[in-house]
Enzyme design. Structure first.
Site, PDB file in Angstrom:
ATOM      1  N   ARG A 112     -12.106 -23.982   7.588  1.00 30.56           N
ATOM      2  CA  ARG A 112     -11.796 -25.332   7.128  1.00 30.56           C
ATOM      3  C   ARG A 112     -12.732 -25.731   5.998  1.00 30.56           C
ATOM      4  NH1 ARG A 112      -6.795 -26.900   8.723  1.00 30.56           N
ATOM      5  NH2 ARG A 112      -6.438 -26.063  10.811  1.00 30.56           N
ATOM      6  N   PHE A 133      -0.339 -18.103  -4.068  1.00 33.27           N
ATOM      7  CA  PHE A 133      -1.097 -19.229  -4.613  1.00 33.27           C
ATOM      8  C   PHE A 133      -2.578 -18.940  -4.804  1.00 33.27           C
ATOM      9  CE2 PHE A 133      -0.209 -20.361  -0.049  1.00 33.27           C
ATOM     10  CZ  PHE A 133      -1.447 -20.014   0.471  1.00 33.27           C
ATOM     11  N   LYS A 143      -4.777 -31.262   2.105  1.00 32.17           N
ATOM     12  CA  LYS A 143      -3.334 -31.457   2.245  1.00 32.17           C
ATOM     13  C   LYS A 143      -3.044 -32.952   2.315  1.00 32.17           C
ATOM     14  CE  LYS A 143      -3.651 -30.669   7.249  1.00 32.17           C
ATOM     15  NZ  LYS A 143      -3.182 -29.862   8.402  1.00 32.17           N
ATOM     16  N   LYS A 201       3.317 -28.444  -1.032  1.00 33.79           N
ATOM     17  CA  LYS A 201       2.997 -27.756   0.225  1.00 33.79           C
ATOM     18  C   LYS A 201       4.270 -27.118   0.748  1.00 33.79           C
ATOM     19  CE  LYS A 201       0.685 -28.403   4.674  1.00 33.79           C
ATOM     20  NZ  LYS A 201       1.574 -27.505   5.420  1.00 33.79           N
TER      21      LYS A 201
END
Length: 298
Positions: A207, A138, A213, A66
């Site tokens: 979301r 990404f 994460k 991350k």
């Protein structure tokens, strides 16, 4: 009921009325001019991560580090923040970026978020500062599953002659123990955590459990509504920020403030990012510590 009062480091009180009228008002449409071309704020919807949860089928995911940078959407011609605000980058930084739409992160290395934020949100780009930033791609905004998009993204990045474009490496996950071992390795190197992307997911905004994460700590944002005077070595300076969190919960954040921030704290109404470890019995963040001011432009 008493009207709330906000105390600042200079020793006088500001009423709630003063706080309200002191906020700047911005127009809904933010227009910037770049190379004689008007670039308006765009409606952008990018995937946003949920927290990793025990029981997630990790065999369906790939993982990557991350990155502690600023999310950036490339529409084939212009960079935008995830809220649709144009990013004014030097022409040489974007020259050679592909015509395909990319999702990625503007990053300057671990622990340099503040530098990236200052550079990326500057309306007049600083050439030297931008040389320290890379666009870490990404995802590719197109149809197909993530593994298909990632293969195409690999080819795009490898063909690019832009030295500031790089690929975020994705890897399979052997086991939950393997995942946490990599998390520990990343955090030992002062990294922020790990991202997990579902291999067979399609690109969709909002979301989603397609994107998770994983961190050994939690972070969130709160609004500065006041200050607590310092004592001892912090006499005549800010001791703590008084902040308002979700559901109207209020608490102080003192840990993590630098001497510079104690002398010149974030303004009333600004949002700050803080890090914490779990919750108290009353539902407040435990061991809250200041990380950085979070710009509304992001």
């Amino acid at each position: 009921m008493l009207k709330p009062t906000y105390i600042n480091p200079y020793g006088f009180a500001l009423s709630a009325v003063c706080l309200t009228v002191s906020f700047p008002i911005f127009a809904d449409t933010d227009i910037n001019v770049l190379n004689n071309l008007e670039v308006k704020r765009q409606d952008i919807s990018v995937p946003l991560a949920n927290d990793f949860y025990e029981g997630a089928d990790i065999e369906q995911y790939w993982y990557s580090e991350k990155l502690d940078g600023i999310r950036a959407f490339w529409n084939g011609e212009q960079l935008f923040t995830r809220t649709g605000k144009p990013i004014i980058a030097p022409e040489w930084f974007t020259q050679g970026l592909p015509k395909e739409k990319l999702d990625g992160e503007l990053w300057a290395g671990r622990g340099h978020f503040s530098q990236v934020q200052r550079t990326v949100l500057d309306q007049k780009p600083d050439e030297d500062d931008w040389k320290n930033i890379q666009y870490m791609a990404f995802d590719l905004v197109e149809s197909g599953t993530y593994d298909q998009r990632y293969q195409h993204l690999q080819r795009i990045v490898s063909r690019s002659n832009n030295q500031y474009l790089a690929l975020v490496k994705q890897s399979p996950i052997d086991s939950t123990a393997f995942l946490y071992q990599n998390l520990q390795s990343v955090e030992t190197k002062m990294g922020e955590g790990i991202m997990l992307r579902k291999i067979k997911s399609h690109y969709q905004g909002g979301r989603t459990d397609d994107l998770l994460k994983l961190k050994s700590f939690q972070d969130d944002e709160a609004t500065v509504i006041g200050y607590k005077p310092g004592k001892g070595k912090n006499l005549n300076r800010t001791g703590s920020l008084y902040v308002e969190w979700k559901d109207g919960k209020r608490f102080y954040i003192g840990s993590g403030l630098t001497n510079e921030l104690r002398n010149t704290p974030p303004a009333l109404g600004e949002k700050v990012t803080f890090r914490f470890n779990g919750y108290t019995r009353s539902g407040l963040p435990r061991f809250a510590r200041f990380i950085h001011v979070r710009s509304e432009s992001l």
